[in-house]
Design a protein around this motif. Structure first.
Motif, PDB file in Angstrom:
ATOM      1  N   ARG A  12       0.848  -1.194   0.000  1.00 15.37           N
ATOM      2  CA  ARG A  12       0.000   0.000   0.000  1.00 15.37           C
ATOM      3  C   ARG A  12       0.883   1.243   0.000  1.00 15.37           C
ATOM      4  O   ARG A  12       1.866   1.315   0.740  1.00 15.37           O
ATOM      5  CB  ARG A  12      -0.911   0.008   1.223  1.00 15.37           C
ATOM      6  CG  ARG A  12      -1.786   1.264   1.304  1.00 15.37           C
ATOM      7  CD  ARG A  12      -2.821   1.180   2.378  1.00 15.37           C
ATOM      8  NE  ARG A  12      -3.544   2.452   2.505  1.00 15.37           N
ATOM      9  CZ  ARG A  12      -4.510   2.687   3.381  1.00 15.37           C
ATOM     10  NH1 ARG A  12      -4.901   1.730   4.214  1.00 15.37           N
ATOM     11  NH2 ARG A  12      -5.114   3.874   3.428  1.00 15.37           N
ATOM     12  N   MET A  13       0.508   2.214  -0.849  1.00 13.68           N
ATOM     13  CA  MET A  13       1.199   3.503  -0.819  1.00 13.68           C
ATOM     14  C   MET A  13       0.435   4.465   0.076  1.00 13.68           C
ATOM     15  O   MET A  13      -0.781   4.634  -0.073  1.00 13.68           O
ATOM     16  CB  MET A  13       1.321   4.114  -2.215  1.00 13.68           C
ATOM     17  CG  MET A  13       1.902   5.538  -2.181  1.00 13.68           C
ATOM     18  SD  MET A  13       2.031   6.353  -3.776  1.00 13.68           S
ATOM     19  CE  MET A  13       3.530   5.619  -4.398  1.00 13.68           C
ATOM     20  N   LEU A  14       1.168   5.091   0.979  1.00 14.38           N
ATOM     21  CA  LEU A  14       0.606   6.115   1.848  1.00 14.38           C
ATOM     22  C   LEU A  14       1.139   7.467   1.389  1.00 14.38           C
ATOM     23  O   LEU A  14       2.335   7.613   1.138  1.00 14.38           O
ATOM     24  CB  LEU A  14       0.994   5.867   3.302  1.00 14.38           C
ATOM     25  CG  LEU A  14       0.711   4.466   3.849  1.00 14.38           C
ATOM     26  CD1 LEU A  14       1.202   4.339   5.278  1.00 14.38           C
ATOM     27  CD2 LEU A  14      -0.774   4.141   3.753  1.00 14.38           C
ATOM     28  N   GLY A  15       0.266   8.454   1.284  1.00  9.69           N
ATOM     29  CA  GLY A  15       0.669   9.758   0.782  1.00  9.69           C
ATOM     30  C   GLY A  15       0.761   9.747  -0.720  1.00  9.69           C
ATOM     31  O   GLY A  15      -0.110   9.211  -1.408  1.00  9.69           O
ATOM     32  N   GLY A  16       1.813  10.361  -1.263  1.00  7.45           N
ATOM     33  CA  GLY A  16       2.000  10.395  -2.706  1.00  7.45           C
ATOM     34  C   GLY A  16       1.226  11.475  -3.410  1.00  7.45           C
ATOM     35  O   GLY A  16       1.106  11.462  -4.635  1.00  7.45           O
ATOM     36  N   ARG A  17       0.718  12.443  -2.648  1.00 12.51           N
ATOM     37  CA  ARG A  17      -0.101  13.497  -3.253  1.00 12.51           C
ATOM     38  C   ARG A  17       0.697  14.737  -3.624  1.00 12.51           C
ATOM     39  O   ARG A  17       0.215  15.597  -4.367  1.00 12.51           O
ATOM     40  CB  ARG A  17      -1.237  13.869  -2.291  1.00 12.51           C
ATOM     41  CG  ARG A  17      -2.295  12.783  -2.152  1.00 12.51           C
ATOM     42  CD  ARG A  17      -3.339  13.148  -1.114  1.00 12.51           C
ATOM     43  NE  ARG A  17      -2.818  13.053   0.238  1.00 12.51           N
ATOM     44  CZ  ARG A  17      -2.789  11.928   0.952  1.00 12.51           C
ATOM     45  NH1 ARG A  17      -3.255  10.803   0.424  1.00 12.51           N
ATOM     46  NH2 ARG A  17      -2.317  11.920   2.172  1.00 12.51           N
ATOM     47  N   ALA A  18       1.906  14.878  -3.087  1.00 11.23           N
ATOM     48  CA  ALA A  18       2.749  16.031  -3.388  1.00 11.23           C
ATOM     49  C   ALA A  18       4.206  15.585  -3.280  1.00 11.23           C
ATOM     50  O   ALA A  18       4.525  14.630  -2.571  1.00 11.23           O
ATOM     51  CB  ALA A  18       2.460  17.179  -2.417  1.00 11.23           C
ATOM     52  N   PRO A  19       5.109  16.256  -3.987  1.00 15.59           N
ATOM     53  CA  PRO A  19       6.522  15.862  -3.945  1.00 15.59           C
ATOM     54  C   PRO A  19       7.083  15.909  -2.522  1.00 15.59           C
ATOM     55  O   PRO A  19       6.640  16.708  -1.685  1.00 15.59           O
ATOM     56  CB  PRO A  19       7.202  16.894  -4.847  1.00 15.59           C
ATOM     57  CG  PRO A  19       6.121  17.422  -5.728  1.00 15.59           C
ATOM     58  CD  PRO A  19       4.873  17.403  -4.894  1.00 15.59           C
ATOM     59  N   GLY A  20       8.049  15.070  -2.258  1.00 15.95           N
ATOM     60  CA  GLY A  20       8.682  15.021  -0.951  1.00 15.95           C
ATOM     61  C   GLY A  20       9.566  13.797  -0.835  1.00 15.95           C
ATOM     62  O   GLY A  20       9.871  13.134  -1.832  1.00 15.95           O
ATOM     63  N   PHE A  21       9.969  13.483   0.366  1.00 15.93           N
ATOM     64  CA  PHE A  21      10.789  12.290   0.583  1.00 15.93           C
ATOM     65  C   PHE A  21       9.975  11.031   0.276  1.00 15.93           C
ATOM     66  O   PHE A  21       8.759  10.999   0.473  1.00 15.93           O
ATOM     67  CB  PHE A  21      11.278  12.236   2.034  1.00 15.93           C
ATOM     68  CG  PHE A  21      12.194  13.378   2.401  1.00 15.93           C
ATOM     69  CD1 PHE A  21      13.524  13.363   2.019  1.00 15.93           C
ATOM     70  CD2 PHE A  21      11.719  14.460   3.130  1.00 15.93           C
ATOM     71  CE1 PHE A  21      14.372  14.404   2.349  1.00 15.93           C
ATOM     72  CE2 PHE A  21      12.559  15.509   3.471  1.00 15.93           C
ATOM     73  CZ  PHE A  21      13.891  15.484   3.072  1.00 15.93           C
ATOM     74  N   GLU A  22      10.680   9.999  -0.184  1.00 14.30           N
ATOM     75  CA  GLU A  22      10.037   8.724  -0.496  1.00 14.30           C
ATOM     76  C   GLU A  22      10.760   7.608   0.255  1.00 14.30           C
ATOM     77  O   GLU A  22      11.990   7.607   0.342  1.00 14.30           O
ATOM     78  CB  GLU A  22      10.090   8.450  -2.003  1.00 14.30           C
ATOM     79  CG  GLU A  22       9.370   9.508  -2.831  1.00 14.30           C
ATOM     80  CD  GLU A  22       9.509   9.282  -4.323  1.00 14.30           C
ATOM     81  OE1 GLU A  22      10.318   8.393  -4.701  1.00 14.30           O
ATOM     82  OE2 GLU A  22       8.842   9.981  -5.094  1.00 14.30           O
ATOM     83  N   ALA A  23       9.996   6.688   0.803  1.00 16.43           N
ATOM     84  CA  ALA A  23      10.592   5.596   1.577  1.00 16.43           C
ATOM     85  C   ALA A  23       9.750   4.344   1.442  1.00 16.43           C
ATOM     86  O   ALA A  23       8.572   4.395   1.067  1.00 16.43           O
ATOM     87  CB  ALA A  23      10.714   6.003   3.044  1.00 16.43           C
ATOM     88  N   GLU A  24      10.367   3.197   1.751  1.00 10.61           N
ATOM     89  CA  GLU A  24       9.674   1.913   1.779  1.00 10.61           C
ATOM     90  C   GLU A  24       9.901   1.236   3.122  1.00 10.61           C
ATOM     91  O   GLU A  24      10.992   1.307   3.684  1.00 10.61           O
ATOM     92  CB  GLU A  24      10.178   0.988   0.659  1.00 10.61           C
ATOM     93  CG  GLU A  24       9.770   1.430  -0.730  1.00 10.61           C
ATOM     94  CD  GLU A  24      10.060   0.360  -1.770  1.00 10.61           C
ATOM     95  OE1 GLU A  24       9.765  -0.825  -1.513  1.00 10.61           O
ATOM     96  OE2 GLU A  24      10.594   0.716  -2.841  1.00 10.61           O
ATOM     97  N   VAL A  25       8.856   0.601   3.618  1.00 10.07           N
ATOM     98  CA  VAL A  25       8.922  -0.140   4.881  1.00 10.07           C
ATOM     99  C   VAL A  25       8.371  -1.536   4.654  1.00 10.07           C
ATOM    100  O   VAL A  25       7.322  -1.702   4.024  1.00 10.07           O
ATOM    101  CB  VAL A  25       8.101   0.565   5.984  1.00 10.07           C
ATOM    102  CG1 VAL A  25       7.902  -0.344   7.180  1.00 10.07           C
ATOM    103  CG2 VAL A  25       8.789   1.851   6.410  1.00 10.07           C
ATOM    104  N   CYS A  26       9.085  -2.537   5.145  1.00 14.72           N
ATOM    105  CA  CYS A  26       8.572  -3.908   5.171  1.00 14.72           C
ATOM    106  C   CYS A  26       8.013  -4.171   6.557  1.00 14.72           C
ATOM    107  O   CYS A  26       8.781  -4.243   7.529  1.00 14.72           O
ATOM    108  CB  CYS A  26       9.681  -4.902   4.842  1.00 14.72           C
ATOM    109  SG  CYS A  26      10.251  -4.824   3.134  1.00 14.72           S
TER     110      CYS A  26
END
Length: 406
Positions: A54-68
């Protein structure tokens, strides 16, 4: 085991029982919804225990990260115990990421909009606040708190700090690396003091700044509560320096200048006035104080100060970042003008990146002293990444300022 005080001290901050997680498992989707709504910029991709993504956020530019996310309980820990719970989940193996810094940068950049979605709440918030109060910096408490962090051992810090043993932000990073950037920081602080005959340094660390000032001709008195730091400073620095084990509240003298580098974050809010009293009492008229301090954004301070976070629970017992506007008012009331402030949070992010790389090299090369187990190594790596993410997000910053006594 070395570092046990930090590890065991953090465990007092209300871990979440597994039974509670199982009881409220159907609510995990709502926790994700709250985080999603709070991410106004940037994104967090979650690989979830049920195999979905699931992607959380993604509505405006900013930092990007992934969590397992390996265990749903991690979300519960985050929801009820904030950054303390999020670390406890990491320590328990309930989540992981290939880029911890970006995870913390995403959360830091959205700290205001995330609100209670990433802060302790209810009984856990009260419990964390109460546990933190046991770490208050009375004179005896300050001694215990300083020992817990700084007396981990000179051999430990020497394994990953630069050769000057400087444990604060470097300045004006360039291709010449951390050694040169740390020397630029020391030079900047010395320049703020002018050409004083007598200097007091409050919280002298391993003595690098005191040594520079002494070699420039000043008569330096340098105080610390760390036995390890004082042992190192007395054997490695200019022999004319008067290194003392002394609380700043007990200093009584008259000095042309005072220096203090990232010491005030260890005080706690109730002791900020006492620190400013120390400056006003011990500076000669016209004297100058060079202060390097770490701040948190004014609009986040009250909520942040209302309960302990990961750093206060596990790394710096009794600590609190500075609210710059309040600190400045305290100085003004004591006749100390606030001059020539500069901010360099991006340099602190680079300093932390370098420390983390050097720490990892020490671990991999077997240069970390005996006595630090796998739990401590994970804690320390997490701490360095956590702080770097905060500085990259911009909600914490580091400053130098000159205070002048009228």
């Amino acid at each position: 085991m070395r570092g046990e005080r930090l590890l065991s001290g953090g465990e007092r901050f209300a871990p979440v029982p597994g039974r509670l997680a199982r009881l409220i498992a159907p609510g995990f989707a709502k926790i994700l919804d709250r985080i999603d709504a709070g991410l106004e910029k940037g994104s967090l991709i979650g690989h979830l225990p049920d195999g979905t993504t699931r992607m959380l956020g993604g509505r405006a530019p900013g930092f990007e990260a992934e969590v397992c996310l390996h265990d749903w309980r991690a979300l519960l820990r985050l929801a009820v115990n904030g950054s303390i719970g999020w670390y406890q989940a990491y320590e328990a193996g309930e989540w992981d990421s290939d880029d911890l810094v970006s995870v913390f940068a995403v959360m830091g950049a959205n700290a205001a909009s995330l609100g209670s979605a990433a802060r302790s709440s209810g009984p856990y918030r009260w419990a964390a606040s109460l546990a933190h109060r046991f770490n208050r910096n009375s004179k005896s408490g300050a001694q215990r708190n300083i020992a817990a962090h700084y007396d981990l051992g000179n051999d430990f810090y020497a394994a990953w700090l630069d050769s000057s043993m400087t444990y604060s932000s470097a300045l004006d990073w360039g291709e010449d690396g951390i050694e040169a950037a740390q020397q630029r920081k020391l030079a900047s602080l010395a320049a703020r003091l002018g050409d004083p005959a007598t200097v007091l340094e409050i919280g002298c660390g391993w003595g690098a700044l005191a040594d520079r000032l002494a070699k420039q001709g000043a008569r330096v008195t340098a105080i610390s509560l760390s036995d390890e730091q004082l042992d190192y400073a007395r054997s490695h620095r200019d022999p004319t320096i008067d290194f003392r084990k002394q609380d700043y509240r007990d200093v009584a003298g008259q000095f042309d200048a005072i220096a203090s580098v990232e010491m005030v974050e260890a005080l706690g809010r109730e002791y900020w006035p006492a620190f400013m009293d120390c400056l006003a009492r011990n500076l000669k008229p016209g004297g100058r104080a060079a202060i390097q301090y770490i701040s948190i954004a004014d609009d986040l301070f009250e909520v942040y100060a209302g309960a302990a976070d990961f750093i206060q629970a596990y790394i710096f017992p009794g600590g609190l970042l500075i609210r710059a506007s309040e600190f400045r008012r305290l100085a003004s009331r004591r006749g100390l003008s606030w001059d020539d402030e500069t901010s360099f949070g991006a340099d602190y992010a680079e300093t932390l990146r370098a420390w983390r790389a050097r720490f990892d090299e020490a671990v991999q090369g077997g240069r970390l002293p005996d006595g630090f187990d796998h739990r401590f190594v994970r804690l320390w790596r997490y701490y360095l990444a956590y702080c770097e993410g905060g500085f990259r997000a911009g909600n914490i910053d580091v400053h130098q300022v000159t205070l002048v006594k009228g």
